[in-house]
Every structure is written in structure tokens, then in C-alpha cells.
Design an enzyme around this catalytic site. Structure first.
Site: not given
Length: 341
Positions: A125, A127, A171, A265, A272, A274
Site C-alpha cells: 500500500t 499509505d 485515509r 488554491r 498520480v 499511485r
């Protein structure tokens, strides 16, 4: 012995490196026969199996994604899912599986292992949130991509003296945000593990402007304001019950602009992070994981996960990885708070 290989969940750089090392060592050292299950657990459910030999994995080391395809399929959400998987493995004479995936894919693997399916897990992963291993492959590449983006955004932010908010993946854990934010010299880093005070964020932004430099705010997609909630792209759920996150970056930019009077902004890096070529470290780690996974299959050490501990690859019980998500230690986050503002 015939071994099946599958990749489940979100794609990430390094998956092909694992597949390559599993097949090369398995064929050359042990004389194993390999097949690939297409699209993760979906292929296991439907018996979508393809031959996987040394010729099939030649040249894939630097390729991102996965040659086997992937999906977020949960067999336990499908009628007779376990029976269908067992029947398909028997039909194709698959004796064992190498399962490459993150929390959800490995969660399915853990339950199937309890129900008698011979398998070994490989943690994957971007993450870096799989418990039991110090690092997962894919993470280093994602951090490098996010860091390069932050470097580029510094120059355009300072050209216009505006705040730029960079939303990265994460997440429930802020590993990408913290690593890329520190490496890229961000002024504010927001992670899911620590709800933030938007007034404090705006103070840090103002302090940055006082030094005649433009601020960069890095926020994990799962970051939440105090007494707030996650920002959802929509409320639809995948088969593992996850909602699609997105929106914290845009909300932050609007709040910062309204409260500071300075233009703000948002840049959402999204998928992108991954995609594309894996870093040298991820190729190295993925290759080592593959070598040790097929060794565990050879040893009959099923129901295990190969994991990185320090510089060593070890085997840990699969069911031990399901106890919690690996999150950022608060003390690690605190180390860098001096850079904020």
C-alpha cells in the site's frame, strides 16, 4: 506444486516486482508452476486464471501497476464466495496462493487462511498503514512523487504570493503527508491522526506571509478539523464499506482565503501518487518480499505475512496484522512542529 498469485486493492508501484521475484525464484529454485489470478479476488471467484512463467515476467521490474490487474472485490460479499474460491483453486490445481495487497485484501486472506486455504501474504500500500511491517512497498514512490509536486508548487506559490494547499492520499494514516510535507518544506502538515484547528492553520499561514514567502499546506485526504468530519467525494461504498474521500483541500483553501484575505488554491495529487515507475527502494523491497514469500510457500509456512523489521524480512502471523491500522505516532509528528508557521 502449482502456486497462484494475485494482486488486490488499489494498484501501486512495485507490484510487478513482487510478481517477478516470486515466479523467478519459484521456478528456478523450486520447480514450481505458477498461474496468475486476474483482478484480485474477482479472478478467484470466477476462475479467471492465466499461465505465469518466467517469460511472462521478463521486463516488468520497472513497470508500475500490475500485469495481473486488480479490484476491490470482497468475496464475503458474494454468494458462496468461499466455496467458489476453493472450487476454482481445486479446478485449476492451485495448491497455494501468494496474496499481494493491503489491509482489505489481507483481511480476506486472513479469513480464507482460517478456512483452510493455503496462502502467504505480501503487504502492499502506498499509505504504509499495514500493521506488522515497518514499511510497505509503494510508499517510497508515493512520497517521492508528492515531494516533487510540493517542490514545484513552492515556485508558483511564491511567484503569486498565494497559499497552495496540497491534498495527498491517506485515509486513516498520515504517513505520506508527514514524510512528503517535511521533505518538501511545507509550512503546515495535517494528518488524520490529529484533528486540526483551522484558526491555528490560518495563523501559521499568516506567519509565513510575514516572512515574504508563500505558504504550502499539505493535508492528507482523511484529515479532519476539530469537531468536524471527513470530507466525502460521494457517499457510495465499495465492497469493504469504504467511502471515497476528497474535498478537504478545497475546503481548506476556501477557509484560508476567507480568513486571511490572501489568495489560496488547491492541488489534489490523487492517483498520480499511485502510478508510474517504482523507486529503486520499492523495487528492492518488493523483490525481497517476493523472494521470502515463495520461500514461505516452499516451507509450508502458510497463514503468514512477510514483513520488514529493521533491515530483515521476517514472517508474522497474518491474523496479527488485523488488530489495528498502523498510524503515525504522535511523538513523531511533534518532532517537526517547530517548522510550522
Amino acid at each position: 506444486m502449482r502456486v497462484g498469485v494475485l494482486t488486490g486493492g488499489g494498484d501501486c508501484p512495485g507490484l510487478n516486482a513482487v510478481i517477478r521475484s516470486v515466479v523467478r525464484k519459484g521456478v528456478q529454485e523450486y520447480g514450481f508452476d505458477f498461474v496468475g489470478l486476474r483482478d484480485g479476488w474477482l479472478g478467484a471467484l470466477h476462475g479467471d486464471v492465466v499461465p505465469l512463467g518466467i517469460a511472462d515476467v521478463r521486463g516488468i521490474l520497472p513497470r508500475g501497476g500490475t500485469i495481473l490487474g486488480s479490484s476491490r472485490t470482497n468475496p464475503f460479499k458474494h454468494e458462496d464466495g468461499v466455496r467458489r474460491i476453493k472450487d476454482n483453486l481445486a479446478t485449476h490445481q492451485v495448491d497455494a496462493l501468494v496474496v499481494i495487497g493491503g489491509e482489505d485484501t489481507l483481511g480476506v486472506a486472513t479469513e480464507l487462511s482460517r478456512q483452510g486455504v493455503a496462502l502467504v501474504g505480501v503487504p502492499k500500500t502506498i499509505d504504509n498503514d499495514v500493521s506488522g511491517t515497518d514499511y510497505t512497498f509503494g510508499f517510497d514512490t508515493a512520497v517521492g512523487i508528492a515531494t516533487e509536486a510540493i517542490d514545484r508548487l513552492h515556485t508558483t506559490a511564491e511567484s503569486h504570493m498565494r497559499t497552495l494547499v496540497v491534498e495527498v492520499m491517506g485515509r486513516h494514516s498520515g504517513w505520506i503527508a508527514l514524510h512528503a510535507g517535511v521533505a518538501g518544506g511545507a509550512n503546515v502538515i495535517l494528518i488524520p491522526e490529529r484533528p486540526f484547528d483551522v484558526d491555528q492553520v490560518c495563523e501559521w499561514v499568516k506567519n509565513r506571509f510575514k516572512s515574504h514567502y508563500a505558504p504550502i499546506v499539505v493535508a492528507a485526504e482523511g484529515a479532519v478539523p476539530k469537531e468536524g468530519q471527513m470530507f466525502l467525494k460521494d457517499r457510495s461504498l465499495d465492497e469493504f464499506g469504504h467511502v471515497r474521500l476528497s474535498g478537504i483541500g478545497e475546503w481548506l483553501a476556501q477557509e484560508i482565503e476567507a480568513r486571511t484575505g490572501k489568495d489560496a488554491r488547491t492541488t489534489v495529487l490523487g492517483h498520480v501518487q499511485r502510478g508510474g515507475t517504482p523507486s529503486a527502494f520499492d523495487r528492492w523491497l518488493a523483490t525481497r518480499f517476493g523472494l521470502h514469500a515463495v520461500q514461505a510457500v516452499h516451507d509450508g509456512d502458510f497463514g503468514t505475512l512477510v514483513a520488514l523489521r529493521g533491515t530483515q524480512i521476517v514472517r508474522v502471523p497474518l491474523d496479527g496484522t488485523r488488530s489495528r491500522t498502523k498510524t503515525v505516532d504522535p511523538s513523531l509528528y511533534d518532532e517537526f512542529e517547530v517548522f510550522f508557521g
